[in-house]
Scaffold this motif. Structure first.
Motif, mmCIF file in Angstrom:
data_model
loop_
_atom_site.group_PDB
_atom_site.id
_atom_site.type_symbol
_atom_site.label_atom_id
_atom_site.label_comp_id
_atom_site.label_asym_id
_atom_site.label_seq_id
_atom_site.Cartn_x
_atom_site.Cartn_y
_atom_site.Cartn_z
ATOM 1 N N ASP A 276 0.817 -1.212 0.000
ATOM 2 C CA ASP A 276 0.000 0.000 0.000
ATOM 3 C C ASP A 276 0.853 1.266 0.000
ATOM 4 N N LEU A 277 2.081 1.158 0.467
ATOM 5 C CA LEU A 277 3.001 2.295 0.412
ATOM 6 C C LEU A 277 3.610 2.473 -0.980
ATOM 7 N N GLY A 278 3.349 1.526 -1.877
ATOM 8 C CA GLY A 278 3.855 1.630 -3.239
ATOM 9 C C GLY A 278 5.014 0.718 -3.558
ATOM 10 N N PHE A 279 5.450 -0.082 -2.598
ATOM 11 C CA PHE A 279 6.543 -1.015 -2.837
ATOM 12 C C PHE A 279 6.000 -2.278 -3.491
ATOM 13 N N ASP A 280 6.763 -2.870 -4.415
ATOM 14 C CA ASP A 280 6.262 -4.078 -5.088
ATOM 15 C C ASP A 280 7.268 -5.225 -5.118
ATOM 16 N N GLN A 281 8.428 -5.072 -4.471
ATOM 17 C CA GLN A 281 9.400 -6.160 -4.353
ATOM 18 C C GLN A 281 9.674 -6.339 -2.857
ATOM 19 N N LEU A 282 9.055 -7.360 -2.285
ATOM 20 C CA LEU A 282 8.947 -7.444 -0.834
ATOM 21 C C LEU A 282 9.512 -8.742 -0.279
ATOM 22 N N SER A 283 10.001 -8.643 0.944
ATOM 23 C CA SER A 283 10.472 -9.818 1.673
ATOM 24 C C SER A 283 10.161 -9.604 3.151
ATOM 25 N N MET A 284 9.786 -10.667 3.820
ATOM 26 C CA MET A 284 9.525 -10.605 5.264
ATOM 27 C C MET A 284 9.980 -11.914 5.879
ATOM 28 N N GLU A 285 10.968 -11.829 6.748
ATOM 29 C CA GLU A 285 11.580 -13.015 7.340
ATOM 30 C C GLU A 285 11.140 -13.202 8.783
ATOM 31 N N PRO A 286 10.952 -14.431 9.224
ATOM 32 C CA PRO A 286 10.711 -14.654 10.656
ATOM 33 C C PRO A 286 11.988 -14.432 11.447
ATOM 34 N N ARG A 324 -2.388 -4.928 -9.932
ATOM 35 C CA ARG A 324 -1.543 -4.208 -8.976
ATOM 36 C C ARG A 324 -0.797 -5.197 -8.087
ATOM 37 N N GLY A 325 -0.237 -6.199 -8.741
ATOM 38 C CA GLY A 325 0.443 -7.260 -8.014
ATOM 39 C C GLY A 325 1.783 -6.828 -7.451
ATOM 40 N N PHE A 326 2.317 -7.668 -6.594
ATOM 41 C CA PHE A 326 3.646 -7.463 -6.036
ATOM 42 C C PHE A 326 4.300 -8.817 -5.827
ATOM 43 N N THR A 327 5.602 -8.828 -5.721
ATOM 44 C CA THR A 327 6.334 -10.070 -5.485
ATOM 45 C C THR A 327 6.673 -10.198 -4.002
ATOM 46 N N PHE A 328 6.704 -11.433 -3.550
ATOM 47 C CA PHE A 328 7.076 -11.740 -2.174
ATOM 48 C C PHE A 328 8.165 -12.801 -2.247
ATOM 49 N N PHE A 329 9.314 -12.497 -1.697
ATOM 50 C CA PHE A 329 10.504 -13.315 -1.912
ATOM 51 C C PHE A 329 10.265 -14.793 -1.651
ATOM 52 N N HIS A 330 9.611 -15.128 -0.562
ATOM 53 C CA HIS A 330 9.448 -16.536 -0.194
ATOM 54 C C HIS A 330 8.396 -17.263 -1.014
ATOM 55 N N PHE A 331 7.666 -16.553 -1.835
ATOM 56 C CA PHE A 331 6.716 -17.199 -2.736
ATOM 57 C C PHE A 331 7.263 -17.272 -4.161
ATOM 58 N N MET A 332 8.512 -16.904 -4.353
ATOM 59 C CA MET A 332 9.104 -16.894 -5.687
ATOM 60 C C MET A 332 9.856 -18.207 -5.915
ATOM 61 N N ILE A 333 9.190 -19.169 -6.539
ATOM 62 C CA ILE A 333 9.858 -20.423 -6.876
ATOM 63 C C ILE A 333 9.673 -20.700 -8.358
ATOM 64 N N ASP A 334 10.670 -21.322 -8.945
ATOM 65 C CA ASP A 334 10.653 -21.640 -10.375
ATOM 66 C C ASP A 334 10.241 -23.095 -10.542
#
Length: 459
Positions: A276-286, A324-334
């Motif tokens: 919502d802040l406008g960022f679209d390349q995101l990561s969130m680690e435990p 208005r999608g965004f990427t989330f690092f841990h959901f990026m698998i090939d």
């Protein structure tokens, strides 16, 4: 090995050793489950088992499709990788990446910081230009035929040593043509010292920038305050928004990288806040912390966190379909290829391909081992002297960890973090159980997202 699960209305089967993913109707899903339990079952026996619920002709058709997938090497495949690990220890040590701890100092006092406000169990220090040059020379000398080399300016806070960062980038560029190398530079920053000059330089020279932000203002300010206790959110967010917009316009990579803790188990709200802040390349680690830390993730938190990953996955699908999608690092698998076999089995390459460097040039298996003298490998001037430690890291793979051998996610996490294993079990070839639980959930969500965006819930 076949892993089956249901998520967001989809029946999903992952053939672990081939990497094939199948989206199934209820009948095929149940048939595969029975065959996974007992491969000796005949078509006649299976037809008898399900004949009271399904038409026999439908059962035969489904079984025919299942046998076809098996013949094509997409279902019930054998593990062909386990023999590949035999030669890992004999592989030459080729270093392709360094994490330069350019500053063992920081202008924030993050509550969960493994680096102890940048001190790494030692003293505050800034890397000199001379030591940094020796580190880049070491990397070039030990990189074999590798063309692309990775260098991450890390801390503490690397912008506290900004002039040296700039000079080292210039020195790295001076080595490229002579040695047929290309440096990919990354910088990780908390944003406090970010300004127009830094942004302009990074947009020109840095392949990636990582901006540390933990979520909503209350969450961020609680965990990432200044040393006087004042929060940093209002200072850094506008800078990050400007920086990210510039990177996006230039087609350059960046990440907003957060850490969630026991205090924000509803972390999906924080990731959505980033978007919502406008960022679209995101990561969130435990967060990874001692069990007695008040902010540590606890076993009883796992069900809540899994629900959060599901919530986040559904929101990502919705926003992607709305444009208005965004990427989330841990959901990026090939799912079409993925990394080479070596990376699938052994992971990040810490202690072998990837090393951490202290301000005075000491070498460690990665930045998370810095300060632990048991893992001091050598220094950038004299090179690696503890080859026995390197050999032990070469032997870290999904087959050296017994828990990984029966885990469906093993080729996606490659066994997990050696540092986490050491901190929780005193050995580098074990697993961090909470991390494993969360990784399995992330893989399931990532596959479901692929299915949802591909279209039909049945195949």
């Amino acid at each position: 090995m076949v892993h089956q699960y249901r998520n967001n209305g989809y029946n999903i089967a992952l053939d672990v050793d081939s990497g094939s993913v199948h989206i199934l109707d209820d009948l095929s899903y149940q048939l595969i489950a029975e065959l996974e339990k007992n491969r000796a079952l005949t078509d006649e026996e299976l037809t008898g088992m399900f004949g009271d619920r399904y038409d026999p002709s439908d059962i035969r058709e489904a079984l025919s499709e299942i046998h076809g997938l098996e013949s094509a090497g997409q279902l019930f495949t054998e593990d062909v990788y386990k023999n590949a690990v035999i030669d890992f220890k004999n592989r030459p040590t080729v270093v392709k990446a360094l994490c330069l701890n350019i500053a063992h100092d920081c202008n924030l006092a993050c509550r969960y910081c493994f680096a102890e406000e940048g001190e790494y169990h030692g003293r505050r220090a800034l890397m000199s230009y001379e030591v940094g040059c020796q580190a880049l020379d070491f990397l070039v000398a030990h990189s074999g035929n590798r063309h692309n080399l990775e260098v991450d300016f890390f801390g503490g806070e690397p912008l506290m040593n900004w002039e040296v960062v700039k000079k080292l980038v210039a020195y790295g560029r001076s080595l490229e043509k002579k040695h047929d190398k290309h440096f990919r530079f990354t910088i990780t920053t908390n944003g406090v010292l970010l300004n127009d000059e830094v942004m302009e330089f990074c947009n020109r020279e840095m392949d990636n920038v990582v901006m540390s932000l933990d979520g909503r203002q209350a969450v961020h300010d609680h965990m990432r305050p200044f040393r006087n206790g004042k929060g940093s959110y209002e200072l850094v967010v506008p800078k990050f928004q400007k920086f990210a917009a510039q990177r996006k316009a230039l087609g350059k990579q960046y990440y907003i990288r957060g850490t969630y803790t026991h205090y924000n188990l509803d972390f999906a709200r924080d990731v959505i806040h980033f978007a919502d802040l406008g960022f679209d390349q995101l990561s969130m680690e435990p967060v990874v912390a001692p069990a007695d830390a008040d902010y540590a993730i606890r076993p009883e938190d796992i069900p809540v966190l899994k629900e959060q990953y599901d919530l986040l996955a559904r929101e990502m699908i919705r926003r992607e379909k709305e444009g208005r999608g965004f990427t989330f690092f841990h959901f990026m698998i090939d799912l079409t290829g993925g990394p080479c076999v070596y990376k699938r089995l052994s992971g990040c390459g810490s202690g072998t391909e990837y090393l951490g460097v202290t301000p005075w040039g000491d070498l460690y298996p990665c930045h998370q081992f810095v300060g632990n003298e048991q893992f001091l490998l050598g220094n950038v001037k004299d090179g690696i002297v503890r080859t026995d430690i390197v050999d032990s890291f070469k032997c870290c793979n999904v087959y050296s960890r017994k828990e990984c051998r029966t885990c469906f996610a093993r080729y996606y996490c490659s066994g997990g973090c050696a540092s986490n294993s050491w901190n929780f079990h005193g050995r580098i070839d074990d697993v961090y159980e909470i991390g494993c639980e969360l990784e399995r959930k992330r893989v399931e969500c990532a596959i479901m997202i692929k299915a949802a965006l591909a279209g039909s819930p049945e195949s």
